[in-house]
Design a protein around this motif. Structure first.
Motif, PDB file in Angstrom:
ATOM      1  N   VAL A  60       0.849  -1.192   0.000  1.00 18.39           N
ATOM      2  CA  VAL A  60       0.000   0.000   0.000  1.00 18.39           C
ATOM      3  C   VAL A  60       0.880   1.236   0.000  1.00 18.39           C
ATOM      4  CG1 VAL A  60      -1.776   1.298   1.240  1.00 18.39           C
ATOM      5  CG2 VAL A  60      -1.814  -1.215   1.258  1.00 18.39           C
ATOM      6  N   GLU A  61       0.695   2.101  -0.978  1.00 20.51           N
ATOM      7  CA  GLU A  61       1.372   3.399  -1.039  1.00 20.51           C
ATOM      8  C   GLU A  61       0.318   4.483  -0.874  1.00 20.51           C
ATOM      9  OE1 GLU A  61       5.108   3.252  -3.870  1.00 20.51           O
ATOM     10  OE2 GLU A  61       3.359   2.448  -4.921  1.00 20.51           O
ATOM     11  N   ASP A  62       0.211   5.006   0.338  1.00 22.45           N
ATOM     12  CA  ASP A  62      -0.876   5.929   0.661  1.00 22.45           C
ATOM     13  C   ASP A  62      -0.382   6.859   1.766  1.00 22.45           C
ATOM     14  OD1 ASP A  62      -3.206   7.208   1.500  1.00 22.45           O
ATOM     15  OD2 ASP A  62      -4.456   5.433   1.283  1.00 22.45           O
ATOM     16  N   ALA A  64      -1.971   8.461   3.746  1.00 22.84           N
ATOM     17  CA  ALA A  64      -2.851   8.381   4.914  1.00 22.84           C
ATOM     18  C   ALA A  64      -2.458   7.255   5.860  1.00 22.84           C
ATOM     19  CB  ALA A  64      -4.303   8.201   4.462  1.00 22.84           C
ATOM     20  N   ARG A  90      -3.207   2.136  -5.630  1.00 21.45           N
ATOM     21  CA  ARG A  90      -2.088   2.292  -4.697  1.00 21.45           C
ATOM     22  C   ARG A  90      -2.577   2.581  -3.280  1.00 21.45           C
ATOM     23  NH1 ARG A  90       2.781   5.810  -7.521  1.00 21.45           N
ATOM     24  NH2 ARG A  90       3.278   4.308  -9.178  1.00 21.45           N
ATOM     25  N   ARG A  91      -3.672   3.318  -3.176  1.00 21.34           N
ATOM     26  CA  ARG A  91      -4.148   3.749  -1.857  1.00 21.34           C
ATOM     27  C   ARG A  91      -4.761   2.570  -1.097  1.00 21.34           C
ATOM     28  NH1 ARG A  91      -7.978   4.884  -5.525  1.00 21.34           N
ATOM     29  NH2 ARG A  91     -10.163   4.432  -5.021  1.00 21.34           N
ATOM     30  N   TYR A  92      -4.957   2.775   0.170  1.00 21.90           N
ATOM     31  CA  TYR A  92      -5.576   1.768   1.031  1.00 21.90           C
ATOM     32  C   TYR A  92      -7.083   1.777   0.803  1.00 21.90           C
ATOM     33  CZ  TYR A  92      -6.867  -0.719   5.311  1.00 21.90           C
ATOM     34  OH  TYR A  92      -7.379  -1.619   6.211  1.00 21.90           O
TER      35      TYR A  92
END
Length: 727
Positions: A60-62, A64, A90-92
């Motif tokens: 996960v690349e996020d 947040a 990519r985001r969660y």
């Protein structure tokens, strides 16, 4: 990796998984399952019979979330690690939105596995989404897998309907039909199911048509006794006491503790209502609710936000402020301290869940010397029977829950006996060492049973000279024949010139519903040179080059559990089916003409075969043709097998097709081209990033798709001359 021993791949797809300070309770997807797989991985790796444990999850690349979840690899110990592979956005995102992307995880792992010194011997999937990944990998790599559901869609849907949920709204949120269908498929293919309790197998897995209780083994989870142990001092930890006591008017009273994610199934609201409505209990004790992190409930997911709004309103309605503590945030290391604080104040741990597959918190409380009161909601009854450290009360009965808590607090001698029983009986029955011993006996017995069959399936898998183009190819083009290659002679000639200009860099193959001999005849008739590989019979055979030499490993792989004559007999009386001509049948393929409007839903046909103990892959094309194949056979499976066997990344495969039997080779990491004259059954693939819908039909559509994809990204050198469609 140890030189000898079993190599195990654990698969847990959703939530946020890291080895240090896992954020349990952060959201509905990051709870007990995360802790279970982490502790299982470490416990297995400590055993000398295990060479290596990999835990496969999502990268996960996020911004947040922590950067930890973007690390491709994380060590869990000398022989265990987390492997994170990217797939989907990519985001969660929450688990219900991951299902569309699971094929990409399968493909990414196939690429990753090529660089491994050896393939895993066994996989163990956790939850339905990981189970579906395990089914695909098991089919492609011939690796058996075990499965643990943790929770099941049928049970959750039933529980939410009983709570007043509307079926249509629940389906929009949780996609239960898709999840339950996937769970049925997983239970059908798993070599074994690991459950935590007898109740789980009988009352939860037992709701599924494809669950075979003979393949289920009850192995309770372990408890980390290094973290969870009784207090060694009579004084509470000052930091923990401050975290809790600042909420309370009379902090010395016994503490009623509950730890759980803010989701309806944990029934936290039911506990608050029971506590608030009982004046005697409120006078006797304080309540501590630890329900994830909620620094600002406006930023929580909808389910968590709604749960906390309901809790705060209940606190206010019963005027519980000063009698209830509800810390906004805590660290993972604080959890044992919560139990110890409640034990020092001679309180109880309460599990109010309306449905509980097992109840890890009850074991944690037992190990800490804290008596419990739990609803009779599934697994907890087994824990209480074994540990003898508390009471069981009926679920959905607030008055009974409150009375049970009062009763547990009322007798000091019995409270002390329960507090002594818990740690002793956890050490006897619920350690990770005991869990691993039983686990490995199951695993090694399974592997011994499958060893001969696995050797047969893998025999002949080495490359030979007939497929030399695959040894040097940077990319592979695979096209369906009828209505994809054929139909436009001029465009087909241009396409073949494009292929010829890239020989050496490009391998060329076809994937057809036709048998190989028929495919070769039609290709000759249209002037197409013999392909490097022919996938025939909708994936039921793979052959190479001008001699059409068979891939024996693929043939052995798909023949397992294939009972052609029994399938033909079972389908004989299905309305709307008529066998095609004998020349269109194959040793691993039954082909039928479909009479529109008369064939029952394909799912009903598949279910009838399952009830008869038969396994098959049913593929419907253009609503006119039905192919019945071995469960492991399809065009998509064959393409993925070629990618793994020859070490060519799946994103270097360009695949083109026009009908339903092309579908599973058009999804995933391959670059798909759907030609303009395609059947309507492919329309739902529109919008996918790796599926291009051409306007032109047949070979002209393939050329259009090739223009769409940048050939430089495929590692292909530009061709020369007018036939080159360009990047």
């Amino acid at each position: 990796m140890r030189e000898r021993g079993v190599y195990i791949l654990l698969i847990s797809v959703h939530g946020l998984i890291r080895g240090e300070a896992p954020e349990l309770g952060r959201d509905p997807d990051t709870g007990g399952q995360v802790l279970y797989v982490l502790e299982l991985a470490r416990a297995l790796a400590r055993n000398e019979a295990v060479a290596q444990v990999d835990l496969l999850t999502r990268l996960v690349e996020d911004p947040a979330v922590s950067e930890d979840y973007a690390r491709p690899e994380e060590a869990l110990g000398p022989h265990a690690r987390i492997i994170r592979l990217p797939f989907g956005p990519r985001r969660y995102i929450r688990k219900e939105r991951l299902w569309d992307h699971l094929d990409h995880l399968v493909d990414r792992y196939l690429v990753f596995a090529r660089d491994l010194p050896r393939l895993p011997d066994l996989m163990h999937s956790h939850y339905g989404d990981a189970g579906l990944v395990a089914v695909r990998l098991s089919t492609l790599l011939d690796i058996p897998f075990l499965h643990t559901a943790h929770s099941l869609g049928r049970c959750k849907r039933e529980r939410l309907l009983m709570a007043g949920g509307r079926e249509a709204a629940l389906e929009r949120t949780f996609h239960f039909e898709r999840r339950i269908g996937a769970e049925e498929e997983v239970l059908r293919h798993a070599s074994g199911v690991i459950a935590s309790t007898r109740q789980e197998t009988a009352e939860q897995y037992g709701l599924y048509d494809r669950f075979d209780p003979r393949r289920a083994v009850v192995i309770p989870p372990g408890t980390d006794l290094a973290r969870f142990s009784p207090p060694v001092s009579r004084r509470p930890d000052p930091a923990m006491a401050h975290l809790v006591d600042r909420f309370l008017a009379r902090p010395r009273k016994p503490l009623v503790l509950c730890i759980g994610r803010p989701v309806p199934s944990k029934n936290l609201l039911g506990l608050v209502e029971a506590f608030g409505a009982d004046p005697a209990l409120r006078e006797a004790a304080n309540l501590l609710v630890v329900a994830g992190r909620h620094e600002d409930i406006r930023g929580m997911d909808e389910e968590g936000r709604r749960t906390w709004e309901d809790l705060l309103l209940a606190f206010d309605r019963h005027d519980l402020f000063g009698q209830v503590a509800f810390p906004k945030a805590h660290q993972p290391g604080d959890v044992p301290a919560f139990y110890r604080l409640a034990a020092l104040r001679r309180g109880v741990y309460v599990n109010p869940s309306s449905q509980e597959g097992f109840g890890l918190t009850l074991l944690e409380a037992a190990a800490t010397g804290l008596p419990v009161v739990t609803t009779d909601s599934g697994g907890p009854r087994d824990i209480i029977a074994n540990c003898r450290h508390g009471l069981v009360v009926p679920p959905h009965d607030p008055a009974a829950l409150a009375a049970g808590i009062r009763e547990a607090l009322a007798d000091p001698a019995r409270w002390s006996a329960w507090a002594r029983n818990g740690p002793r009986r956890v050490r006897d029955a619920y350690t990770w060492e005991a869990h691993v011993d039983r686990y490995l006996k199951l695993a090694l017995r399974l592997l011994r049973r499958l060893r001969k069959r696995a050797r047969r399936a893998r025999a002949g898998a080495r490359p030979d000279g007939l497929a030399t183009p695959f040894l040097h190819a940077r990319a592979v083009l695979v096209c369906d024949i009828d209505d994809t290659l054929t139909g436009d002679p001029a465009a087909l000639a241009e396409l073949m010139a494009w292929v010829a200009a890239r020989r050496g860099d490009l391998a060329f193959g076809v994937a057809s519903g036709r048998k190989v001999e028929s495919a070769l005849r039609i290709l000759r008739a249209w002037g197409v040179p013999v392909p490097d590989v022919i996938i025939g019979g909708v994936g039921s055979e793979i052959r190479y080059g001008a001699t059409a030499a068979p891939d024996e490993a693929w043939a052995a792989h798909i023949r397992q559990d294939w009972r052609r004559d029994d399938l033909a007999q079972a389908l004989r009386d299905v309305p709307g089916l008529r066998l095609q001509a004998r020349r269109k049948q194959g040793p691993c393929k039954l082909s039928y003409v479909v009479r529109p409007g008369r064939l029952p839903p394909l799912g009903d046909v598949a279910e009838g075969l399952h009830r008869a103990g038969l396994r098959a892959n049913l593929i419907l094309s253009r609503s006119r043709h039905l192919d019945v194949l071995p469960a492991r056979a399809s065009k998509g499976h064959a393409v993925r097998y070629l990618a793994f066997k020859w070490g060519i990344p799946l994103d270097r495969f360009i695949v083109a097709g026009d009908s339903g039997n092309d579908r599973d080779m058009l999804v995933g990491d391959m670059l798909g081209i759907v030609v303009g004259n395609h059947g309507p059954e492919l329309d739902d693939l529109r919008g996918r990033a790796r599926v291009y819908f051409a306007r032109q039909p047949s070979a002209a559509g393939v050329l259009e798709g090739l223009r769409h994809y940048d050939q430089r990204l495929l590692g292909l050198r530009p061709g020369r001359g007018p036939a080159d469609p360009g990047p």
